[in-house]
Scaffold this motif. Structure first.
Motif, PDB file in Angstrom:
ATOM      1  N   UNK A  76       4.143   0.642   4.329  1.00  0.00           N
ATOM      2  CA  UNK A  76       3.137  -0.335   4.728  1.00  0.00           C
ATOM      3  C   UNK A  76       3.712  -1.746   4.755  1.00  0.00           C
ATOM      4  N   UNK A  77       4.554  -2.070   3.776  1.00  0.00           N
ATOM      5  CA  UNK A  77       5.159  -3.407   3.743  1.00  0.00           C
ATOM      6  C   UNK A  77       5.989  -3.653   4.999  1.00  0.00           C
ATOM      7  N   UNK A  78       6.783  -2.657   5.395  1.00  0.00           N
ATOM      8  CA  UNK A  78       7.598  -2.798   6.602  1.00  0.00           C
ATOM      9  C   UNK A  78       6.719  -2.861   7.844  1.00  0.00           C
ATOM     10  N   UNK A  79       5.638  -2.083   7.855  1.00  0.00           N
ATOM     11  CA  UNK A  79       4.743  -2.090   9.012  1.00  0.00           C
ATOM     12  C   UNK A  79       4.066  -3.441   9.174  1.00  0.00           C
ATOM     13  N   UNK A  80       3.520  -3.982   8.091  1.00  0.00           N
ATOM     14  CA  UNK A  80       2.884  -5.293   8.167  1.00  0.00           C
ATOM     15  C   UNK A  80       3.888  -6.357   8.585  1.00  0.00           C
ATOM     16  N   UNK A  81       5.086  -6.293   8.050  1.00  0.00           N
ATOM     17  CA  UNK A  81       6.111  -7.294   8.370  1.00  0.00           C
ATOM     18  C   UNK A  81       6.480  -7.241   9.851  1.00  0.00           C
ATOM     19  N   UNK A  82       6.399  -6.071  10.453  1.00  0.00           N
ATOM     20  CA  UNK A  82       6.791  -5.916  11.854  1.00  0.00           C
ATOM     21  C   UNK A  82       5.850  -6.639  12.803  1.00  0.00           C
ATOM     22  N   UNK A  83       4.620  -6.861  12.375  1.00  0.00           N
ATOM     23  CA  UNK A  83       3.623  -7.454  13.250  1.00  0.00           C
ATOM     24  C   UNK A  83       2.671  -6.431  13.834  1.00  0.00           C
ATOM     25  N   UNK A  84       2.931  -5.142  13.580  1.00  0.00           N
ATOM     26  CA  UNK A  84       2.060  -4.085  14.074  1.00  0.00           C
ATOM     27  C   UNK A  84       0.911  -3.844  13.093  1.00  0.00           C
ATOM     28  N   UNK A  85      -0.107  -3.152  13.546  1.00  0.00           N
ATOM     29  CA  UNK A  85      -1.235  -2.770  12.696  1.00  0.00           C
ATOM     30  C   UNK A  85      -0.954  -1.401  12.082  1.00  0.00           C
ATOM     31  N   UNK A  86      -0.857  -1.316  10.748  1.00  0.00           N
ATOM     32  CA  UNK A  86      -0.580  -0.013  10.121  1.00  0.00           C
ATOM     33  C   UNK A  86      -1.789   0.905  10.153  1.00  0.00           C
ATOM     34  N   UNK A  87      -1.496   2.182  10.107  1.00  0.00           N
ATOM     35  CA  UNK A  87      -2.503   3.237  10.024  1.00  0.00           C
ATOM     36  C   UNK A  87      -1.879   4.386   9.250  1.00  0.00           C
ATOM     37  N   UNK A  88      -2.543   4.837   8.197  1.00  0.00           N
ATOM     38  CA  UNK A  88      -2.032   5.964   7.404  1.00  0.00           C
ATOM     39  C   UNK A  88      -2.732   7.235   7.848  1.00  0.00           C
ATOM     40  N   UNK A  89      -1.943   8.239   8.209  1.00  0.00           N
ATOM     41  CA  UNK A  89      -2.480   9.530   8.616  1.00  0.00           C
ATOM     42  C   UNK A  89      -2.031  10.590   7.615  1.00  0.00           C
ATOM     43  N   UNK A  90      -2.986  11.181   6.928  1.00  0.00           N
ATOM     44  CA  UNK A  90      -2.697  12.238   5.961  1.00  0.00           C
ATOM     45  C   UNK A  90      -2.695  13.561   6.718  1.00  0.00           C
ATOM     46  N   UNK A  91      -1.509  14.124   6.905  1.00  0.00           N
ATOM     47  CA  UNK A  91      -1.358  15.338   7.696  1.00  0.00           C
ATOM     48  C   UNK A  91      -1.544  16.589   6.836  1.00  0.00           C
TER      49      UNK A  91
END
Length: 368
Positions: A141-156
């Protein structure tokens, strides 16, 4: 046919499924004037890349855009300016990135590695077939937020947790570790949740992230509506498997949107991700605003808002320790990167000084 002679309406129609818009067209205008054509990079390997253009897919050489800085190499998701003809064809440049997903390299060198560019949604796949690793989720999540993208967690693999109460507790645990982030449960085999995910990824570009065995390729196939990505069984003992995806691939989804599938990531090191860490632990940042001292380290200082939250139970010990761990790691990589940059500057200065002395000596000997 060059981009300058290709009708703009036809160009937009051909590339729109891959994310082309008016802003990209405006950014590309200087390259169109040079007779180059636009295209999106769908795969990169061994100094070459596959690019989808208005005329179809082409193979191009990246020799002209391969700098020493690993963060500036062309990558999957880039919009490229490529020669209209030639054998081989060359990528001459790529457009400024809107977002970039970067991690530190797995080696001991203080360098970043770019995984995907121009991403709108960062889908973090987490398997429910094994015990949840919330610290790893927070790291992604930290890397995703830093990238500028919107994170989404998918529990598979939600079908492996048949008890709804247990599943609800697992979702709650992840939601606590992912404030401000949507958490979905998905069963690719049963189709549960894939319609909701499909609606989210239908807009823009999404990247699939996660460790090997998280079910990314199965999830990609569900979104694509076909068995495009190879799927391998995971080990029962730990839920891990061999890497099914070995390169980053960009694929247009039938329901709209673009998907970048990535190999399973063994290591997810932070790379200058202080903003991302702060976003993941936003509640700790809020508690810190109540600290008596502006430079409070949240260790033993009097009047510490974070420690007060810990004492009252508003903040868990696990969350605080994870926050401290990621901050320390990020500070180390930033310090190493700064040291490397200073070393490179000093090396360049010494080389230029030596060159200057050699030139001066040559001129003086010439006069003699």
């Amino acid at each position: 046919m060059t981009s300058s002679s290709f009708p703009q309406a036809s160009l937009a129609h051909a590339l729109t499924p891959f994310g082309w818009d008016d802003a990209w067209a405006a950014a590309f205008a200087p390259y169109a004037a040079q007779g180059l054509v636009p295209g999106r990079v769908v795969r990169v390997d061994r100094g070459q890349c596959d690019i989808v253009t208005a005329d179809g897919a082409v193979r191009a050489d990246t020799a002209f855009v391969t700098p020493h800085d690993p963060l500036r190499v062309i990558c999957t998701g880039d919009w490229a300016a490529v020669e209209a003809a030639g054998n081989p064809r060359y990528v001459k440049a790529y457009l400024p990135r809107r977002t970039a997903f970067v991690r530190s390299t797995s080696s001991q060198r203080s360098e970043g590695q770019i995984l995907a560019a121009n991403v709108d949604h960062a889908i973090i796949a987490v398997s429910l077939a094994v015990e949840l690793d919330l610290g790893r989720v927070e790291r992604f999540l930290a890397l995703a937020w830093e990238s500028g993208a919107q994170p989404l967690v998918v529990l598979t693999k939600a079908d492996l947790v048949p008890d709804p109460v247990t599943l609800a507790h697992l979702v709650e645990d992840v939601e606590t570790a992912a404030p401000g982030v949507q958490v979905l449960t998905v069963s690719s085999h049963h189709g549960d949740g894939t319609d909701v995910l499909g609606a989210i990824v239908a807009e823009g570009t999404s990247v699939l992230l996660g460790v090997s065995g998280a079910g990314k390729s199965t999830l990609a196939n569900a979104l694509l509506g076909a068995d495009v990505m190879e799927v391998r069984a995971t080990r029962d003992i730990d839920g891990k498997g061999r890497h099914t995806t070995t390169t980053r691939n960009l694929l247009a989804l039938p329901g709209g949107g673009v998907l970048i599938d990535t190999p399973g990531l063994r290591g997810v090191g932070l790379f200058d991700a202080e903003v991302g860490v702060g976003q993941v632990f936003s509640e700790i940042e809020d508690f810190a605003a109540g600290c008596r001292f502006h430079d409070c380290a949240h260790e033993a200082e009097p009047g510490c808002g974070v420690l007060a939250a810990l004492e009252s139970g508003a903040l868990s010990e696990r969350r605080l320790e994870s926050y401290r761990k990621l901050l320390r790691e990020n500070q180390r990589i930033v310090a190493k990167t700064d040291a490397r940059l200073r070393s490179e500057i000093r090396r360049d200065w010494r080389l230029k000084s030596a060159e200057g002395r050699a030139n001066y000596a040559a001129k003086r000997n010439g006069r003699a």
